[in-house]
Structures are given as structure tokens and as C-alpha cells.
Design a protein around this motif. Structure first.
Motif, PDB file in Angstrom:
ATOM      1  N   VAL B  79       0.854  -1.400   0.085  1.00  0.00           N
ATOM      2  CA  VAL B  79       0.121  -0.096   0.060  1.00  0.00           C
ATOM      3  C   VAL B  79       0.770   1.211  -0.022  1.00  0.00           C
ATOM      4  O   VAL B  79       0.615   2.210  -0.712  1.00  0.00           O
ATOM      5  CB  VAL B  79      -0.799   0.143   1.255  1.00  0.00           C
ATOM      6  N   PHE B  80       2.038   1.049   0.854  1.00  0.00           N
ATOM      7  CA  PHE B  80       3.053   2.496   0.853  1.00  0.00           C
ATOM      8  C   PHE B  80       3.941   2.406  -0.292  1.00  0.00           C
ATOM      9  O   PHE B  80       4.511   3.504  -0.366  1.00  0.00           O
ATOM     10  CB  PHE B  80       3.079   2.548   2.021  1.00  0.00           C
ATOM     11  N   LEU B  89      -6.313   7.185  -2.546  1.00  0.00           N
ATOM     12  CA  LEU B  89      -6.397   7.783  -1.537  1.00  0.00           C
ATOM     13  C   LEU B  89      -6.986   9.290  -1.594  1.00  0.00           C
ATOM     14  O   LEU B  89      -7.439   9.828  -0.495  1.00  0.00           O
ATOM     15  CB  LEU B  89      -5.703   7.351  -0.230  1.00  0.00           C
ATOM     16  N   ARG B  90      -6.043   9.908  -2.091  1.00  0.00           N
ATOM     17  CA  ARG B  90      -6.011  11.335  -2.023  1.00  0.00           C
ATOM     18  C   ARG B  90      -7.255  11.885  -2.766  1.00  0.00           C
ATOM     19  O   ARG B  90      -8.022  12.807  -2.082  1.00  0.00           O
ATOM     20  CB  ARG B  90      -5.030  11.883  -3.312  1.00  0.00           C
ATOM     21  N   SER B  93      -9.922  10.945   0.108  1.00  0.00           N
ATOM     22  CA  SER B  93      -9.903  11.793   1.253  1.00  0.00           C
ATOM     23  C   SER B  93     -10.284  13.180   0.890  1.00  0.00           C
ATOM     24  O   SER B  93     -10.964  13.667   2.018  1.00  0.00           O
ATOM     25  CB  SER B  93      -8.298  11.837   1.656  1.00  0.00           C
ATOM     26  N   LYS B  94     -10.177  13.684  -0.150  1.00  0.00           N
ATOM     27  CA  LYS B  94     -10.705  15.076  -0.521  1.00  0.00           C
ATOM     28  C   LYS B  94     -12.233  15.005  -0.421  1.00  0.00           C
ATOM     29  O   LYS B  94     -12.954  15.778   0.042  1.00  0.00           O
ATOM     30  CB  LYS B  94     -10.201  15.433  -1.763  1.00  0.00           C
ATOM     31  N   THR B  97     -13.447  14.380   3.154  1.00  0.00           N
ATOM     32  CA  THR B  97     -13.454  15.258   3.896  1.00  0.00           C
ATOM     33  C   THR B  97     -14.308  16.459   3.732  1.00  0.00           C
ATOM     34  O   THR B  97     -14.705  17.212   4.639  1.00  0.00           O
ATOM     35  CB  THR B  97     -12.030  16.055   3.857  1.00  0.00           C
ATOM     36  N   GLN B 102     -15.104  10.845   8.304  1.00  0.00           N
ATOM     37  CA  GLN B 102     -13.775  10.500   8.549  1.00  0.00           C
ATOM     38  C   GLN B 102     -13.228   9.282   7.512  1.00  0.00           C
ATOM     39  O   GLN B 102     -14.150   8.126   7.388  1.00  0.00           O
ATOM     40  CB  GLN B 102     -13.696   9.980  10.132  1.00  0.00           C
ATOM     41  N   LEU B 103     -12.328   9.210   7.158  1.00  0.00           N
ATOM     42  CA  LEU B 103     -11.500   8.333   6.386  1.00  0.00           C
ATOM     43  C   LEU B 103     -10.919   7.344   7.395  1.00  0.00           C
ATOM     44  O   LEU B 103      -9.744   7.447   8.066  1.00  0.00           O
ATOM     45  CB  LEU B 103     -10.669   8.794   5.241  1.00  0.00           C
ATOM     46  N   VAL B 104     -11.267   6.110   7.239  1.00  0.00           N
ATOM     47  CA  VAL B 104     -10.726   5.088   8.273  1.00  0.00           C
ATOM     48  C   VAL B 104     -10.041   4.063   7.373  1.00  0.00           C
ATOM     49  O   VAL B 104     -10.640   3.145   6.721  1.00  0.00           O
ATOM     50  CB  VAL B 104     -11.733   4.432   9.189  1.00  0.00           C
ATOM     51  N   LEU B 105      -8.584   4.110   7.302  1.00  0.00           N
ATOM     52  CA  LEU B 105      -8.055   3.069   6.448  1.00  0.00           C
ATOM     53  C   LEU B 105      -7.674   1.835   7.410  1.00  0.00           C
ATOM     54  O   LEU B 105      -7.055   1.834   8.131  1.00  0.00           O
ATOM     55  CB  LEU B 105      -6.883   3.806   5.932  1.00  0.00           C
ATOM     56  N   LEU B 106      -8.116   0.742   6.736  1.00  0.00           N
ATOM     57  CA  LEU B 106      -7.842  -0.567   7.553  1.00  0.00           C
ATOM     58  C   LEU B 106      -6.715  -1.143   6.888  1.00  0.00           C
ATOM     59  O   LEU B 106      -6.761  -1.747   5.753  1.00  0.00           O
ATOM     60  CB  LEU B 106      -9.222  -1.338   7.418  1.00  0.00           C
ATOM     61  N   LEU B 107      -5.471  -1.653   7.549  1.00  0.00           N
ATOM     62  CA  LEU B 107      -4.315  -2.020   7.003  1.00  0.00           C
ATOM     63  C   LEU B 107      -4.257  -3.525   7.585  1.00  0.00           C
ATOM     64  O   LEU B 107      -4.717  -3.774   8.560  1.00  0.00           O
ATOM     65  CB  LEU B 107      -3.211  -1.317   7.525  1.00  0.00           C
ATOM     66  N   PHE B 153     -16.887  -0.806  -4.962  1.00  0.00           N
ATOM     67  CA  PHE B 153     -15.515  -1.451  -5.337  1.00  0.00           C
ATOM     68  C   PHE B 153     -14.439  -0.696  -6.350  1.00  0.00           C
ATOM     69  O   PHE B 153     -15.261   0.107  -7.155  1.00  0.00           O
ATOM     70  CB  PHE B 153     -15.787  -2.748  -5.989  1.00  0.00           C
TER      71      PHE B 153
END
Lengths: 341, 341
Positions: B79-80, B89-90, B93-94, B97, B102-107, B153
Motif C-alpha cells: 500500500v505504501f 486515497l487522495r 480523502s478530499k 473530508t 472520517q476516512l478509516v484506512l484498515l491495514l 469497489f
């Protein structure tokens, strides 16, 4: 939206197992006092129906979510651009996964969103929080305290006076900086400059303190402000060369800053390390190995910091353990010698 | 753990405002039927005490958390490392927000952890989920369906036959691939190879289909398996040169793959584009601009895909809106011509 099959209910499980709702509830929530054959029947019914307990309801009873929030008080764009966070997250992720806890990364666009993060933390969705990269005037610590979730901070929080019971994991930023600057002085360098990080973060402030411990009241013109980014390192190095053309060594607040400084030194025809020696901080790979020349730097074990934060938090989540946690854990640093100094 | 002040309770708010618990509860949960002066008194008491409603309890009533999970079915390390996810994600997130979600990223560390992700989704912590990078045999879709949360999806799910009500956002992978391969054929190239992505993902399978639409039953030796990474591109390109030394064009399944292929072509002394023309997919910056030579590629708007996914999900979360959502949204691609083809 996906068309979803109706979720099997607690009632359906009870009917299937031939027991009461209360019995199913006790088994699902891990309570004692249910006879083993009944436990077995309920477990089988849960499995056959694919029953998933409503955790919002269950958590009101058990108060456990097996989930830990990670909050980085930086815009989402920086979180993904800076390998520092990726390394800390790797350590955290490994530790949480080993304990079957879900890592919940809360992303924001900026400081305006911190109130929402506070609401999520207060909302009963996680058992604790790991919080990074706080700036001095950040409202997040207050929001987190109000949220009432156990918290471990990454880096010593700037507002902590050491008397309150704040748990954090940090590197020995001041000691590491001292070692770097002493090494430069030991090479015979007399015009040793420092490009700082953002001084509203304790890691940057502590590294500046370490520089001053060794350099005392050296020429204040040798201290230039950076911001932990390569672009900031370039700007600061240009300013330095302009202001103190006789500079013969640079201690950069981190490796990204050093990489920018090295680029400007190369452009301006200064030989590294012969004319200007450079030391960074972090030992961030591959950055520190791929600079030209490879970077001498102060190593901190970033992944281990993340792992330790998670371990402290999980250890403190058990009943009665909270008081046992240490207040601050400071990990040692080591100087890694490559070519630049 | 931080020492936390006891959280103000609903009872404390009721006492301060001089109203009943039920009245406070109705105001806090936004219910109707409370007279305005009372609402005002409750609000003032909430503010003065710094009361944060227990959202676990509140959400049992309102069933809204103002939070959306993002699940990437890849290990945390990928992912990173892959800028593709950062871009999506950008966009997400925009959009989230902008709607105060709230963006909740499950890793996760790997596939073994997907059951835990399913439990978190089912646990009443989020209003919906955005799910990426599913492989064909992934257990996650089933877990998500059981969790019963609305889901959009990223990329057409491989298990969907088009008849079930699955909402997804995708790029025109097949059409984009066709355009790339037609461009290569239009340059007079006759030995056009394809380095695929991981074929258990629909994006990779669709790009291979697009290649075959144009090349028909060309030499099957010209199709080599890659994995969307630069290292995979290098391996595949070596295999190709070995197997088909007369190859005169390569359509790589993404830009990272193309960057690896270009490196091997350079090492082996083939001139690009004169001897071998190369086209990628994504128009991932800065990768596509910094390859040597700069990469001709099929552009997809990755950030916009993320934004659109979030928009579809939020739009479908309102009462009665679910049926109105389209099933699949496919965004167009465009060929961006640089030097490599």
C-alpha cells in the motif's frame, strides 16, 4: 451498494441451537457460566449460520474492539510522501497483527479535521490510539484526552512537562545530534552549520539543542531553518552558502534535508566531504545510501519505535495495567559512517 | 496511558441543563419534538461540560458514524510502496473530508487478516466501505457482504457476472489497451509483445484482452507474465529478449512494469523507440515522465476514480437512495504520447 443477504440474527442462532437468546449472548461475549455442551451447540450454530455479532452492541458490554487507531497529525499527502511514517506503520502493523488487533489509520486533509478525529476516537470504535507528529499548538492532544482512550505518543509531546502521566516512545534526538556534531568537530571542522527541522516539533528542537550543547555560542548565522523535506534542505543550503561561504560542515536535521543540501553543494561545485562534510539523521533507506556521496548519518530504529508503541499500548489495555506503563521510553541512536563525513 | 479526566456523562449534562436524561438524549441524537429553549439549554450544557456522546451507544439509535472504511486487499507494505493507492486515497480523502466524513484506512499484513477486517466492518464502526485490489479468490467480498455495509469497489470485481447489484468504479482497461497496441501497430511494428499484470486481477486481465483484440492470434510467446512492479517488468523483459529477440514493441501492463522493461532494454543496448517502442499504462507521475526515454502511456485519472467512489458511496447512504446507484461506472482513458513510442 451491494445487495446484501439479511444478516443472521441472535434469535436465529438461538433457535438453531435450541437455547435462549441470553445463552447465545453469553457465549458470544465470552462470559462464564454456560455449560460446555451448550457452548458447543451455540458455536456450531454461529458457524453454520455465519453469524457475526453486532459489535456496536457487544462493545457496550465488553468495551473491547480489538482495534487500535493510528493518528498522524499531518495532511494525508505528507503521510504517503514521507517514508518515516511508512516505516513506523510497518512496526505498528506487525505488532498489532501479531495480537489480532485491527490497525485503523485515521487520515485527514489538515488541522481543520482534527475535531472529527477526536469524535471518532471518542465514539467507541477503538481500544486505544497511537499518535504521531504533533506540533506544539495542535488541538489534538486535548481532543484525545477528552475522548478518554488510552494513548501512546510517537515522539515526546511538546506540551508535556514530564510531571503528567503521558506515555511516549522517542529516540535520543539530543544525544544523537551531539554525537554527529562532535564527529564533525573531531574532523577538525570549525564552521559547523545546522539545518533544523520544523522547530514546533520536539524532535527538531531536541536536535538543535544537541547541536548547541557542542557548539555553544557559535556564529548564530550557522543555524538555518529547514522543514524535514529535500526542498527545505535545498533552500536552507543556498541561504547558508550565501550567508556563510566559509561553512565547512553541515549537520542536517534529517536525511531528506541532507539529500537536498547535498544537491545544492554539488551544483555549487563544493566537494563533499573534502570541502564541506555533511551528516544527516534517521538512516532512512534507501535515501541515505543513494545520496551522492552516500550519507553519514545518525541512525534511529524507526520500525522498532512503532513496534514498541504498539506493545506499550496493548500492554496497558489490560485491566489494572495502566499504572505500570513507563512514562517515556527513549531509544538510543548510533552514528553510521559512510562517505559524506 | 495518558491519565484522563473522567468523561462527563449524560446525567451530568441533564443536571446542568435542568432537564431529564431522555431530553438530553433526544437533543444529542438530533431527534425532533424538543422545544427550542430546552434544546438551547442542553446545547449550552454540552458545550460547558465538554460532553462527548458515547457514539457506540448513539450509533445504535442513529446508525450513522460519519466514517467510511477504505480496505486495500494488499499487504501494508505494498500500500505504501505503490503510488497508485496514494493517488486513489487522495481522491477519496478530499471527497470524504468535504462531507465531514472520517476516512478509516484498515491495514493488514496479508490475506490471513481479512477475517479481522470483516469483523471490524461488521462491528458498527463505519457507514460504508471502499474496497480495492481484490484478487479472484479473495475471501474479502464474502466477508464484506456478511458485514452488511454498503460497499463500492475500486475496479470491476472478478466474481461479478454483471447481474448482481455490485457498484464499482473502473477505467476502460480493455479500450485503453486496444488504443496502445493499435498505436504500436500503426508505427509499423509487427512483433508487439505484452507484459501482463497479475492475471487474477480484472484490470490486468482486461488489458490482456485489449491486446488480443488487436493482435488476434499473434505468437503466444510474445505474452509474458509480470506483476505490476518494476522488478517484475525487468524479469519479463529479460525473458522476452531471450525468447523473441526480434521483438520490436512492448505494451507493458502499467508504468512501473514499463520502467523495469526500459531499464533492461537499455542494459541490453536496444534503442528505444528506434528498435523497440514501449507503451505503459496509468500515466503515473513522476514515474512516466522520469523514465529514460519519457514514457508514452495510457492515462487513467486515478485520483478521480477515488473521488467518484466516495461520491457514489456517500450518495447511496441516504435513506432510499441505494437503488438509484449505477452498477458500474467506467471512466475513459487517453493515450499520452511522449518519446518511448
Amino acid at each position: 451498494m451491494t445487495e446484501t443477504a439479511p444478516r443472521p440474527t441472535l434469535e436465529a442462532v438461538a433457535a438453531r441451537a435450541g437455547v435462549s437468546r441470553a445463552t447465545v449472548s453469553r457465549v458470544v461475549n465470552g462470559a462464564d457460566g454456560v455449560r460446555e455442551p451448550l457452548v458447543e451447540r451455540v458455536r456450531r450454530a454461529v458457524e453454520e449460520l455465519g453469524y457475526v455479532p453486532n459489535q456496536a452492541a457487544r462493545s457496550l458490554v465488553t468495551r473491547r474492539h480489538d482495534a487500535v487507531a493510528v493518528v498522524v497529525a499531518e495532511p494525508e499527502t505528507r503521510v504517503f510522501a514521507d517514508p518515516f511514517f511508512a516505516l513506523q506503520l510497518r512496526g505498528i502493523s506487525k505488532e498489532l497483527t501479531a495480537h489480532d488487533n485491527q490497525l485503523v489509520l485515521l487520515l485527514t486533509e489538515g488541522r481543520d479535521d482534527h475535531a472529527r478525529v477526536g469524535r471518532y476516537l471518542a465514539g467507541g470504535h477503538v481500544d486505544g490510539a497511537l499518535v504521531f507528529s504533533l506540533h506544539l499548538d495542535d488541538p489534538l492532544p486535548g481532543l484525545i484526552q477528552r475522548a478518554g482512550v488510552p494513548t501512546v505518543f510517537g515522539g515526546r509531546p511538546g506540551w508535556s512537562d514530564g510531571t503528567t502521566d503521558v506515555v511516549y516512545v522517542d529516540s535520543d534526538n539530543r544525544g544523537g545530534a551531539r554525537e554527529a556534531v562532535r564527529h564533525l568537530a573531531g574532523l577538525g571542522r570549525t564552521r559547523v552549520a545546522h539545518i533544523t527541522g520544523p522547530l514546533d516539533q520536539t524532535s527538531a528542537a531536541d536536535r538543535l539543542d544537541g547541536y548547541r550543547d557542542v557548539m555553544g555560542d557559535a556564529d548564530p548565522g550557522l543555524v538555518v531553518r529547514g522543514d524535514f523535506t529535500p526542498a527545505g534542505g535545498e533552500r536552507a543550503m543556498r541561504e547558508l552558502l550565501d550567508r556563510c561561504p566559509d561553512v565547512d560542515a553541515v549537520f542536517a536535521a534529517n536525511d531528506l534535508t541532507a539529500s537536498g543540501a547535498l544537491r545544492v553543494l554539488r551544483e555549487s561545485g563544493r566537494r563533499v566531504p573534502e570541502e564541506v562534510a555533511v551528516i544527516g539523521f534517521d538512516d532512512m533507506l534507501p535515501v541515505a545510501e543513494q545520496t551522492d556521496p552516500p550519507l553519514t548519518t545518525v541512525r534511529q530504529d524507526i520500525e522498532e519505535m512503532g513496534r514498541l508503541m504498539a506493545r506499550l499500548l496493548l500492554g496497558g489495555l489490560g485491566p489494572g495495567d495502566a499504572g505500570a506503563a513507563p512514562t517515556g521510553v527513549v531509544l538510543p541512536t548510533t552514528l553510521v559512517r559512510r562517505t559524506s563525513a
